[in-house]
Design a protein around this motif. Structure first.
Motif, PDB file in Angstrom:
ATOM      1  N   CYS A  48     113.234  38.408   7.491  1.00 50.97           N
ATOM      2  CA  CYS A  48     113.545  37.414   6.456  1.00 50.97           C
ATOM      3  C   CYS A  48     114.941  36.829   6.647  1.00 50.97           C
ATOM      4  O   CYS A  48     115.201  35.692   6.247  1.00 50.97           O
ATOM      5  CB  CYS A  48     113.434  38.039   5.067  1.00 50.97           C
ATOM      6  SG  CYS A  48     111.762  38.530   4.630  1.00 50.97           S
ATOM      7  N   PHE A  49     115.826  37.591   7.262  1.00 52.23           N
ATOM      8  CA  PHE A  49     117.183  37.105   7.490  1.00 52.23           C
ATOM      9  C   PHE A  49     117.245  36.058   8.603  1.00 52.23           C
ATOM     10  O   PHE A  49     118.211  35.314   8.698  1.00 52.23           O
ATOM     11  CB  PHE A  49     118.123  38.273   7.807  1.00 52.23           C
ATOM     12  CG  PHE A  49     118.324  39.196   6.644  1.00 52.23           C
ATOM     13  CD1 PHE A  49     119.203  38.859   5.624  1.00 52.23           C
ATOM     14  CD2 PHE A  49     117.623  40.378   6.550  1.00 52.23           C
ATOM     15  CE1 PHE A  49     119.391  39.696   4.541  1.00 52.23           C
ATOM     16  CE2 PHE A  49     117.801  41.224   5.468  1.00 52.23           C
ATOM     17  CZ  PHE A  49     118.684  40.887   4.457  1.00 52.23           C
ATOM     18  N   ALA A  66     118.188  35.719   0.976  1.00 49.48           N
ATOM     19  CA  ALA A  66     117.494  36.390   2.080  1.00 49.48           C
ATOM     20  C   ALA A  66     117.287  37.867   1.753  1.00 49.48           C
ATOM     21  O   ALA A  66     116.244  38.438   2.083  1.00 49.48           O
ATOM     22  CB  ALA A  66     118.280  36.224   3.373  1.00 49.48           C
TER      23      ALA A  66
END
Length: 185
Positions: free
Chosen positions: A47-48, A62
């Motif tokens: 997700c980052f 994030a």
């Protein structure tokens, strides 16, 4: 690493891979420890990667997204195992015994496919509809596991659709609930 290779083999050769996985080739605890839980972490960490493409995405957003992904797959796994065990109790042949380990393997391998799709989606700068449609391929993958569960007749359709709904929608439901309660950043 061997378990991750089995996930890719499951996508390409579902019938043969189910034969190896569900007939005792790998204990469910080993799949949990070596594949499933690390893959949940990698999915959350992916997700980052969206921060590389979108400057307006903050670290806090994030982080929240990573928590939502982690919780959705972790809790979705628990919900799916319970739902499929309940469903098989209703549609399986009378007197048949289905091990919880076999159900766990079924759920973990199908969720691993979903997590790989989520990782790929998170690594890309745009959303691809094709990756969302690929989730329907789980129906085919699940249908190839039929011969390893005592389900006959029209119950085969219930098994495939019920397992698909339990695996996919448990994750999506938990994601939806967490997105409702998590703060907007």
């Amino acid at each position: 690493m061997k378990e991750l290779k089995n996930v890719f083999k499951l996508i390409i050769f579902p019938a043969q891979t189910w034969g190896y996985v569900l007939q005792g080739g790998v204990p469910s605890a080993t799949i949990e420890r070596n594949l499933f839980y690390p893959l949940i972490g990698v999915t959350a960490l992916s997700c980052f990667c969206q921060m590389l493409y979108f400057d307006e995405l903050k670290l806090s957003a994030a982080m929240i997204n990573a928590i939502v992904y982690f919780a959705s797959y972790f809790l979705g796994y628990i919900i799916s195992v319970m739902a499929i065990a309940w469903m098989l109790g209703k549609i399986a042949e009378k007197g048949s015994k289905i091990s919880e380990g076999r159900i766990k393997k079924l759920v973990m391998m199908n969720m691993a496919v979903l997590m790989i799709l989520a990782i790929i989606q998170n690594l890309l700068p745009t959303s691809l509809v094709l990756l969302e449609l690929f989730k329907l391929y789980l129906l085919f993958i699940i249908s190839k596991s039929l011969s390893y569960f005592p389900v006959q007749g029209e119950n085969k359709t219930y098994y495939v659709l019920g397992t698909f709904i339990a695996v996919l929608f448990s994750v999506e439901l938990v994601k939806f609930v967490f997105n409702l309660i998590m703060p907007e950043v």
